[in-house]
Design a protein around this motif. Structure first.
Motif, PDB file in Angstrom:
ATOM      1  N   HIS A   1     -36.062  17.563  -8.372  1.00 20.37           N
ATOM      2  CA  HIS A   1     -35.051  17.418  -9.357  1.00 20.37           C
ATOM      3  C   HIS A   1     -34.583  15.742  -9.877  1.00 20.37           C
ATOM      4  N   VAL A   2     -34.810  15.135  -8.748  1.00 21.51           N
ATOM      5  CA  VAL A   2     -34.545  13.567  -9.079  1.00 21.51           C
ATOM      6  C   VAL A   2     -35.772  13.070  -9.799  1.00 21.51           C
ATOM      7  N   ARG A   3     -36.746  13.649  -9.550  1.00 19.17           N
ATOM      8  CA  ARG A   3     -37.952  12.972 -10.426  1.00 19.17           C
ATOM      9  C   ARG A   3     -37.968  13.339 -11.468  1.00 19.17           C
ATOM     10  N   ALA A   4     -37.573  14.793 -12.036  1.00 19.94           N
ATOM     11  CA  ALA A   4     -37.356  15.230 -13.418  1.00 19.94           C
ATOM     12  C   ALA A   4     -36.276  14.498 -14.071  1.00 19.94           C
ATOM     13  N   CYS A   5     -35.424  14.133 -13.395  1.00 16.32           N
ATOM     14  CA  CYS A   5     -34.265  13.617 -14.281  1.00 16.32           C
ATOM     15  C   CYS A   5     -34.498  12.226 -14.509  1.00 16.32           C
ATOM     16  N   GLN A   6     -35.265  11.361 -13.510  1.00 12.53           N
ATOM     17  CA  GLN A   6     -35.499   9.932 -14.183  1.00 12.53           C
ATOM     18  C   GLN A   6     -36.740   9.989 -15.233  1.00 12.53           C
ATOM     19  N   ALA A   7     -37.505  10.938 -14.769  1.00 13.69           N
ATOM     20  CA  ALA A   7     -38.566  10.989 -16.093  1.00 13.69           C
ATOM     21  C   ALA A   7     -37.963  11.323 -17.573  1.00 13.69           C
ATOM     22  N   LEU A   8     -36.906  12.363 -17.680  1.00 15.82           N
ATOM     23  CA  LEU A   8     -36.436  12.595 -18.622  1.00 15.82           C
ATOM     24  C   LEU A   8     -35.534  11.411 -19.264  1.00 15.82           C
ATOM     25  N   TRP A   9     -35.014  10.689 -18.357  1.00 17.01           N
ATOM     26  CA  TRP A   9     -34.298   9.363 -18.816  1.00 17.01           C
ATOM     27  C   TRP A   9     -35.198   8.227 -19.324  1.00 17.01           C
ATOM     28  N   ARG A  10     -36.175   7.951 -18.574  1.00 22.13           N
ATOM     29  CA  ARG A  10     -37.362   6.990 -19.107  1.00 22.13           C
ATOM     30  C   ARG A  10     -37.748   7.664 -20.538  1.00 22.13           C
ATOM     31  N   GLN A  11     -37.949   9.058 -20.597  1.00 21.30           N
ATOM     32  CA  GLN A  11     -38.419   9.412 -21.984  1.00 21.30           C
ATOM     33  C   GLN A  11     -37.593   9.131 -23.282  1.00 21.30           C
ATOM     34  N   LEU A  12     -36.099   9.474 -22.627  1.00 27.76           N
ATOM     35  CA  LEU A  12     -35.187   9.165 -23.930  1.00 27.76           C
ATOM     36  C   LEU A  12     -35.103   7.818 -24.255  1.00 27.76           C
ATOM     37  N   LYS A  13     -35.134   6.825 -23.067  1.00 22.42           N
ATOM     38  CA  LYS A  13     -34.957   5.537 -23.365  1.00 22.42           C
ATOM     39  C   LYS A  13     -36.197   5.068 -24.188  1.00 22.42           C
ATOM     40  N   ALA A  14     -37.431   5.559 -23.850  1.00 25.10           N
ATOM     41  CA  ALA A  14     -38.697   5.167 -24.531  1.00 25.10           C
ATOM     42  C   ALA A  14     -38.515   5.395 -25.999  1.00 25.10           C
ATOM     43  N   ASN A  15     -38.148   6.762 -26.197  1.00 33.51           N
ATOM     44  CA  ASN A  15     -37.958   7.174 -27.775  1.00 33.51           C
ATOM     45  C   ASN A  15     -36.798   6.399 -28.392  1.00 33.51           C
ATOM     46  N   GLY A  16     -35.806   5.473 -27.769  1.00 30.93           N
ATOM     47  CA  GLY A  16     -35.129   4.928 -28.485  1.00 30.93           C
ATOM     48  C   GLY A  16     -33.494   5.477 -28.643  1.00 30.93           C
ATOM     49  N   HIS A  17     -33.421   6.463 -27.957  1.00 28.55           N
ATOM     50  CA  HIS A  17     -32.036   7.111 -27.940  1.00 28.55           C
ATOM     51  C   HIS A  17     -31.137   6.761 -26.841  1.00 28.55           C
ATOM     52  N   ILE A  18     -31.329   5.893 -26.037  1.00 28.14           N
ATOM     53  CA  ILE A  18     -30.405   5.261 -25.117  1.00 28.14           C
ATOM     54  C   ILE A  18     -30.334   3.848 -25.067  1.00 28.14           C
ATOM     55  N   TYR A  19     -28.868   3.511 -25.066  1.00 29.24           N
ATOM     56  CA  TYR A  19     -28.411   2.007 -25.303  1.00 29.24           C
ATOM     57  C   TYR A  19     -27.414   1.689 -24.078  1.00 29.24           C
TER      58      TYR A  19
END
Length: 521
Positions: free
Chosen positions: A102-120
């Motif tokens: 689960h830790v792995r999945a959460c961090q992967a989702l975070w990275r994808q959201l950030k890469a797509n420009g949706h986190i600041y």
């Protein structure tokens, strides 16, 4: 995209700050019934439940208990596994948010959201309820005891100021409204859909998704001073269990998007606003449906620890019986509405529906076959219109029950099944096989065969709701294990001449202490 023959159903993951109660049992029971039904209907099923183990509230509870947070969550999470076993739940997976997957999945989702420009990165200042692990606007709050501000849930809020990462939730208003407009509707029941649509149309603000004032949680990738917002962490469990971030793996391709997230109405917004927005922002499909059910009261009173009226499902099982409790919870009120638990209502359901209903019909028929047909399935003769009518009612149940359960209408599905039980009782009383034994034994055999076939259909279809009782009933009809799925309903019939075991009481009547022994039924 999930495959047509698959079915993925989830409970919310339960927060490990307390012992399991009737609300946890109710939600998971609904999912269990759907999972069992879909398996019997030939679908590949994934049924997920688990525990949400991170957040400031857990950190505080562990500190109060004087133990490490991981040790604390290990103890409390086990309580939910024990509940699943006691309630005979058939979940295929049990996820914990402290697991490495689960830790792995959460961090992967975070990275994808950030890469797509949706986190600041920004700064948060506002009201936060530790008990809810949720942020609230000033307009959401009311005055509480001692001048403290409280959230709609009754939780006390505190003013928080800290650096925070934000998710651009404000960018997803139109796409969320398009999502709600899909057919079939992804949010149910309709009252909840209307509530969500109204909230989103009112405008969305960007969402704070990290904290720095506590440490018990999943670190933000590349910035471990921040811990992921517990709801971003928790909601991700649904794709963790489907194999994310391996979106090309067979598990993910088979089961995602989930067919159904079952939740209580108190966490509707998290599942129908934040979660689909997170998923779409990461380029993933949102769930096909979220159903938010109601709450239970206890003898007309709101359930609370303060009142001391929390309902322990394990105590209910001990007092009334497992399948009796399972039946009551899904039969007493239309699913989606609030319901009231009362001893009188439970006893009425046990005695009227189970002992005098299904149990009595089965006992009457099987006892007569045992006594009048040498304990073997009788040979049917030519069928009359009355015979055909009862069999048609039984044969038509599968399609009708399937339609109701696709809408999570458990109450209506059970109502359909019990209507046929009532038709079986009326048919038996009209045909009077006890009289036919003397005047027309061949006709008696036909009547008893029609009744036994009707009971077979009912037992197979009621299995998801009351698996143990129905297993005993199907044993009484000598139905083999491979004849208990829905494909066997029409493909197989009871074989005339097959020997049946002596019938046993399926549901004893509930008799109050001091009123004598339970009468057989």
């Amino acid at each position: 995209m999930s495959t047509p023959d698959s079915y993925y159903v989830t409970t919310p993951i339960y927060y490990v700050n307390d012992s399991p109660h009737i609300g946890h049992a109710y939600t998971t029971l609904a999912c269990d019934v759907l999972a069992r039904f879909m398996r019997l209907d030939g679908r590949r099923v994934k049924f997920l439940t688990g525990t949400d183990e991170h957040g400031q509230k857990v950190e505080q509870k562990a500190r109060e208990a004087g133990i490490d947070p991981q040790a604390f969550t290990d103890q409390v999470s086990q309580n939910f596994r024990d509940l699943a076993k006691a309630m005979n739940f058939s979940n295929d997976d049990f996820i914990r948010t402290t697991e490495p997957r689960h830790v792995r999945a959460c961090q992967a989702l975070w990275r994808q959201l950030k890469a797509n420009g949706h986190i600041y990165l920004g700064s948060y200042a506002g009201w936060y309820a530790v008990a809810d692990e949720a942020f609230y606007d000033e307009d959401d709050l009311t005055a509480g005891p001692g001048g403290k501000k409280v959230a709609p849930s009754g939780a006390v809020v505190e003013w928080v100021e800290e650096p925070s990462y934000f998710f651009r939730l404000s960018h997803w208003q139109d796409k969320l409204l398009d999502y709600y407009a899909r057919t079939p509707c992804p949010v149910a029941p309709e009252t909840r859909r209307n509530e969500v649509v109204s909230f989103v149309k009112g405008g969305l603000k960007d969402l704070s998704i990290s904290r720095t004032t506590f440490k018990w949680g999943i670190p933000v990738p590349d910035d471990p001073a921040h811990i992921m917002y517990v709801w971003l962490d928790a909601l991700t469990n649904y794709i963790t269990a489907a194999g994310y971030p391996d979106v090309d793996g067979s598990e993910y391709r088979t089961y995602w998007p989930a067919n159904l997230h079952m939740v209580g109405k108190d966490i509707l917004r998290f599942h129908t606003v934040y979660w689909p927005a997170f998923l779409m922002a990461a380029g993933l499909e949102p769930p096909q449906r979220v159903f938010a059910h109601g709450w239970w009261t206890n003898e007309g009173q709101k359930i609370s620890k303060r009142l001391g009226n929390v309902i322990d499902p394990l105590e209910l099982i001990t007092k009334y019986g497992l399948d009796q409790v399972r039946y009551f919870l899904l039969r007493e009120v239309p699913f989606g509405n609030d319901g009231d638990f009362s001893h009188r209502a439970m006893v009425n359901r046990i005695n009227a529906d189970l002992a005098n209903g299904l149990g009595n019909l089965a006992q009457r028929v099987l006892k007569m076959i045992n006594a009048s047909c040498d304990g073997t399935v009788p040979q049917p003769g030519l069928l009359t219109a009355a015979d055909e009518g009862l069999l048609a009612a039984a044969h038509g149940l599968l399609a009708r029950v399937r339609d109701e359960l696709e809408q999570q209408a458990f109450y209506r599905a059970l109502e359909l099944l019990w209507q046929v039980i009532g038709e079986g009782d009326r048919y038996m009383n009209d045909q009077k096989p006890w009289s036919l034994k003397k005047t027309d034994p061949a006709r008696m055999g036909t009547v008893l065969y029609v009744l036994a076939e009707t009971i077979r259909h009912l037992a197979v279809l009621i299995q998801p709701f009351m698996p143990q009782a129905c297993a005993r009933l199907l044993d009484s009809l000598a139905v083999p294990d491979d004849g208990r799925n829905f494909a066997a309903l029409e493909a197989r019939r009871l074989a005339p001449g097959m020997r049946l075991p002596a019938p046993e009481i399926l549901f004893p009547r509930y008799v109050e202490e001091g009123q004598g022994a339970a009468a057989p039924a």
